[in-house]
Design a protein around this motif. Structure first.
Motif, PDB file in Angstrom:
ATOM      1  N   VAL A  69       0.595  -1.296   0.143  1.00  0.00           N
ATOM      2  CA  VAL A  69       0.063  -0.102   0.034  1.00  0.00           C
ATOM      3  C   VAL A  69       0.917   1.423  -0.094  1.00  0.00           C
ATOM      4  N   TYR A  70       0.336   1.998  -1.016  1.00  0.00           N
ATOM      5  CA  TYR A  70       1.537   3.339  -1.381  1.00  0.00           C
ATOM      6  C   TYR A  70       0.488   4.529  -1.194  1.00  0.00           C
ATOM      7  N   GLU A  71       0.715   5.926  -0.949  1.00  0.00           N
ATOM      8  CA  GLU A  71       0.206   7.220  -1.139  1.00  0.00           C
ATOM      9  C   GLU A  71       0.855   7.919  -2.328  1.00  0.00           C
ATOM     10  N   GLY A  72       0.027   8.129  -3.246  1.00  0.00           N
ATOM     11  CA  GLY A  72       0.635   8.747  -4.398  1.00  0.00           C
ATOM     12  C   GLY A  72       0.467  10.299  -4.288  1.00  0.00           C
ATOM     13  N   TRP A  73       1.672  10.912  -5.072  1.00  0.00           N
ATOM     14  CA  TRP A  73       1.630  12.522  -4.897  1.00  0.00           C
ATOM     15  C   TRP A  73       2.119  12.804  -6.257  1.00  0.00           C
ATOM     16  N   VAL A  74       1.561  14.188  -6.330  1.00  0.00           N
ATOM     17  CA  VAL A  74       2.276  15.097  -7.633  1.00  0.00           C
ATOM     18  C   VAL A  74       2.129  16.356  -7.277  1.00  0.00           C
ATOM     19  N   ILE A  75       3.404  16.873  -7.803  1.00  0.00           N
ATOM     20  CA  ILE A  75       3.556  18.649  -7.702  1.00  0.00           C
ATOM     21  C   ILE A  75       3.634  19.095  -9.154  1.00  0.00           C
ATOM     22  N   ALA A  76       3.071  19.945  -9.260  1.00  0.00           N
ATOM     23  CA  ALA A  76       3.242  20.804 -10.492  1.00  0.00           C
ATOM     24  C   ALA A  76       3.297  22.228 -10.547  1.00  0.00           C
ATOM     25  N   CYS A  77       4.048  22.933 -11.355  1.00  0.00           N
ATOM     26  CA  CYS A  77       4.075  24.360 -11.119  1.00  0.00           C
ATOM     27  C   CYS A  77       3.086  24.941 -12.504  1.00  0.00           C
ATOM     28  N   ASP A  78       3.007  26.131 -12.496  1.00  0.00           N
ATOM     29  CA  ASP A  78       2.013  26.460 -13.479  1.00  0.00           C
ATOM     30  C   ASP A  78       2.523  26.427 -15.060  1.00  0.00           C
ATOM     31  N   LYS A  79       3.803  26.087 -15.130  1.00  0.00           N
ATOM     32  CA  LYS A  79       4.381  25.917 -16.376  1.00  0.00           C
ATOM     33  C   LYS A  79       3.524  24.517 -17.225  1.00  0.00           C
ATOM     34  N   VAL A  80       2.841  23.618 -16.201  1.00  0.00           N
ATOM     35  CA  VAL A  80       2.626  22.441 -16.732  1.00  0.00           C
ATOM     36  C   VAL A  80       1.479  22.623 -17.762  1.00  0.00           C
ATOM     37  N   TRP A  81       0.647  23.864 -17.653  1.00  0.00           N
ATOM     38  CA  TRP A  81      -0.256  23.998 -18.771  1.00  0.00           C
ATOM     39  C   TRP A  81       0.362  23.803 -20.102  1.00  0.00           C
ATOM     40  N   ASN A  82       1.689  24.073 -20.270  1.00  0.00           N
ATOM     41  CA  ASN A  82       2.408  24.233 -21.646  1.00  0.00           C
ATOM     42  C   ASN A  82       2.828  22.787 -22.123  1.00  0.00           C
ATOM     43  N   TYR A  83       2.589  21.801 -21.123  1.00  0.00           N
ATOM     44  CA  TYR A  83       3.314  20.451 -21.314  1.00  0.00           C
ATOM     45  C   TYR A  83       2.133  19.274 -20.936  1.00  0.00           C
ATOM     46  N   ARG A  84       0.764  19.720 -21.079  1.00  0.00           N
ATOM     47  CA  ARG A  84      -0.341  18.973 -20.576  1.00  0.00           C
ATOM     48  C   ARG A  84      -0.090  17.390 -20.874  1.00  0.00           C
ATOM     49  N   VAL A  85       0.121  17.211 -22.272  1.00  0.00           N
ATOM     50  CA  VAL A  85       0.132  15.907 -22.722  1.00  0.00           C
ATOM     51  C   VAL A  85       1.335  15.410 -22.115  1.00  0.00           C
ATOM     52  N   GLY A  86       2.399  15.750 -22.473  1.00  0.00           N
ATOM     53  CA  GLY A  86       3.647  15.156 -22.070  1.00  0.00           C
ATOM     54  C   GLY A  86       3.820  14.792 -20.375  1.00  0.00           C
ATOM     55  N   ALA A  87       3.328  15.884 -19.604  1.00  0.00           N
ATOM     56  CA  ALA A  87       3.399  15.710 -18.153  1.00  0.00           C
ATOM     57  C   ALA A  87       2.158  14.593 -17.814  1.00  0.00           C
ATOM     58  N   ALA A  88       1.167  14.598 -18.489  1.00  0.00           N
ATOM     59  CA  ALA A  88       0.214  13.539 -18.077  1.00  0.00           C
ATOM     60  C   ALA A  88       0.756  11.982 -18.538  1.00  0.00           C
ATOM     61  N   ARG A  89       1.485  11.986 -19.676  1.00  0.00           N
ATOM     62  CA  ARG A  89       2.202  10.818 -20.085  1.00  0.00           C
ATOM     63  C   ARG A  89       3.129  10.375 -18.934  1.00  0.00           C
TER      64      ARG A  89
END
Length: 149
Positions: A69-89
Protein backbone atom coordinates in the motif's frame (compact mmCIF):
# COMPACT_ATOMS: atom_id res chain seq x y z
CA UNK A 1 2.17 23.18 -26.63
CA UNK A 2 5.46 21.46 -25.78
CA UNK A 3 5.65 17.84 -24.74
CA UNK A 4 9.35 16.97 -24.82
CA UNK A 5 10.13 16.25 -21.18
CA UNK A 6 13.02 14.27 -19.78
CA UNK A 7 12.73 12.25 -16.58
CA UNK A 8 15.21 12.42 -13.72
CA UNK A 9 15.29 11.17 -10.13
CA UNK A 10 13.29 13.42 -7.80
CA UNK A 11 15.19 15.50 -5.24
CA UNK A 12 13.55 17.41 -2.38
CA UNK A 13 14.83 20.71 -3.78
CA UNK A 14 12.73 20.00 -6.90
CA UNK A 15 9.58 20.24 -4.76
CA UNK A 16 10.83 23.49 -3.24
CA UNK A 17 11.46 24.89 -6.73
CA UNK A 18 8.08 23.74 -8.08
CA UNK A 19 6.20 25.25 -5.12
CA UNK A 20 8.21 28.47 -4.86
CA UNK A 21 6.31 30.11 -7.72
CA UNK A 22 2.78 29.68 -8.92
CA UNK A 23 1.28 26.23 -8.61
CA UNK A 24 -0.78 24.79 -11.47
CA UNK A 25 -3.96 25.87 -9.63
CA UNK A 26 -4.45 28.38 -6.77
CA UNK A 27 -6.29 25.65 -4.83
CA UNK A 28 -3.00 23.77 -4.52
CA UNK A 29 -0.83 26.36 -2.80
CA UNK A 30 1.41 24.63 -0.25
CA UNK A 31 1.38 25.81 3.35
CA UNK A 32 4.94 26.62 4.48
CA UNK A 33 4.80 24.17 7.40
CA UNK A 34 4.31 21.27 4.95
CA UNK A 35 7.46 22.03 2.96
CA UNK A 36 9.64 20.28 5.55
CA UNK A 37 7.88 17.04 4.57
CA UNK A 38 9.28 17.23 1.02
CA UNK A 39 12.40 15.51 2.33
CA UNK A 40 10.35 12.33 2.86
CA UNK A 41 9.36 12.23 -0.83
CA UNK A 42 12.90 11.68 -2.09
CA UNK A 43 13.22 7.92 -2.48
CA UNK A 44 15.12 6.28 -5.36
CA UNK A 45 12.83 4.46 -7.77
CA UNK A 46 9.72 5.77 -6.00
CA UNK A 47 9.70 9.33 -7.32
CA UNK A 48 10.63 11.29 -10.43
CA UNK A 49 10.78 14.78 -11.87
CA UNK A 50 9.91 15.73 -15.46
CA UNK A 51 11.74 18.73 -16.89
CA UNK A 52 12.35 20.64 -20.08
CA UNK A 53 16.06 21.31 -20.02
CA UNK A 54 16.74 22.87 -16.62
CA UNK A 55 13.12 23.93 -16.14
CA UNK A 56 11.24 21.67 -13.73
CA UNK A 57 7.63 21.07 -14.75
CA UNK A 58 6.13 18.31 -12.60
CA UNK A 59 7.19 15.73 -10.02
CA UNK A 60 5.42 12.70 -8.67
CA UNK A 61 5.83 9.47 -6.85
CA UNK A 62 4.58 7.11 -4.20
CA UNK A 63 5.33 6.76 -0.47
CA UNK A 64 5.24 3.37 1.22
CA UNK A 65 2.57 3.06 3.92
CA UNK A 66 2.62 -0.71 4.60
CA UNK A 67 2.88 -3.97 2.65
CA UNK A 68 1.68 -3.31 -0.89
CA UNK A 69 0.00 0.00 0.00
CA UNK A 70 1.37 3.38 -1.11
CA UNK A 71 0.27 7.01 -1.12
CA UNK A 72 0.62 8.75 -4.49
CA UNK A 73 1.54 12.41 -4.92
CA UNK A 74 2.06 14.96 -7.70
CA UNK A 75 3.48 18.49 -7.56
CA UNK A 76 3.21 20.73 -10.64
CA UNK A 77 4.05 24.36 -11.27
CA UNK A 78 2.01 26.68 -13.47
CA UNK A 79 4.22 25.87 -16.49
CA UNK A 80 2.63 22.39 -16.61
CA UNK A 81 -0.14 23.89 -18.80
CA UNK A 82 2.43 24.23 -21.60
CA UNK A 83 3.21 20.49 -21.31
CA UNK A 84 -0.24 18.98 -20.62
CA UNK A 85 0.12 15.85 -22.71
CA UNK A 86 3.79 15.21 -21.92
CA UNK A 87 3.29 15.75 -18.19
CA UNK A 88 0.21 13.50 -18.06
CA UNK A 89 2.02 10.76 -19.99
CA UNK A 90 5.10 11.04 -17.75
CA UNK A 91 2.99 10.70 -14.60
CA UNK A 92 1.02 7.73 -15.96
CA UNK A 93 4.08 5.92 -17.34
CA UNK A 94 6.16 6.37 -14.19
CA UNK A 95 3.28 5.46 -11.87
CA UNK A 96 2.64 2.27 -13.86
CA UNK A 97 6.36 1.40 -13.68
CA UNK A 98 6.48 1.96 -9.89
CA UNK A 99 3.37 -0.22 -9.44
CA UNK A 100 4.89 -3.03 -11.49
CA UNK A 101 8.41 -2.85 -10.02
CA UNK A 102 7.26 -2.71 -6.39
CA UNK A 103 4.33 -5.16 -6.52
CA UNK A 104 1.97 -2.44 -5.37
CA UNK A 105 -1.54 -3.72 -4.66
CA UNK A 106 -3.06 -0.36 -3.68
CA UNK A 107 -2.03 3.21 -4.39
CA UNK A 108 -4.18 5.95 -2.94
CA UNK A 109 -4.22 9.72 -3.02
CA UNK A 110 -6.25 12.63 -1.71
CA UNK A 111 -7.62 15.36 -3.97
CA UNK A 112 -9.14 18.57 -2.62
CA UNK A 113 -12.91 18.39 -2.94
CA UNK A 114 -13.00 21.67 -4.89
CA UNK A 115 -10.22 20.67 -7.32
CA UNK A 116 -12.34 19.15 -10.10
CA UNK A 117 -9.49 18.92 -12.62
CA UNK A 118 -7.47 16.90 -10.09
CA UNK A 119 -10.40 14.55 -9.62
CA UNK A 120 -10.69 14.03 -13.38
CA UNK A 121 -6.95 13.44 -13.62
CA UNK A 122 -7.03 10.84 -10.82
CA UNK A 123 -9.85 9.05 -12.63
CA UNK A 124 -7.88 9.16 -15.91
CA UNK A 125 -4.97 7.50 -14.07
CA UNK A 126 -7.27 4.64 -13.10
CA UNK A 127 -8.11 5.74 -9.55
CA UNK A 128 -11.63 5.34 -8.17
CA UNK A 129 -13.42 7.76 -5.87
CA UNK A 130 -13.76 6.15 -2.41
CA UNK A 131 -15.50 9.07 -0.72
CA UNK A 132 -15.09 12.36 1.09
CA UNK A 133 -12.62 12.80 3.93
CA UNK A 134 -13.97 15.73 5.91
CA UNK A 135 -11.46 18.23 7.30
CA UNK A 136 -8.59 16.04 6.12
CA UNK A 137 -5.77 18.57 5.61
CA UNK A 138 -5.84 22.13 6.90
CA UNK A 139 -9.50 21.69 7.81
CA UNK A 140 -10.41 21.16 4.15
CA UNK A 141 -12.46 18.34 2.68
CA UNK A 142 -10.67 15.96 0.31
CA UNK A 143 -11.74 12.98 -1.74
CA UNK A 144 -9.91 9.69 -1.28
CA UNK A 145 -9.05 8.09 -4.62
CA UNK A 146 -7.51 4.64 -4.88
CA UNK A 147 -6.24 2.33 -7.57
CA UNK A 148 -6.50 -1.26 -6.39
CA UNK A 149 -4.63 -3.86 -8.43
Amino acid sequence: MKDNLHIMPFKKNHALTLTSGLMNDPLLAVDEKWKAKFENLEEPGMSFTAADGDELIVAGGVCHLWDGVYEGWVIACDKVWNYRVGAARAIKKNLDQMIEKNSITRVQTAVKKDFLLGQRFASWLGFENEGIMKKYVLNQDHIRFARVL
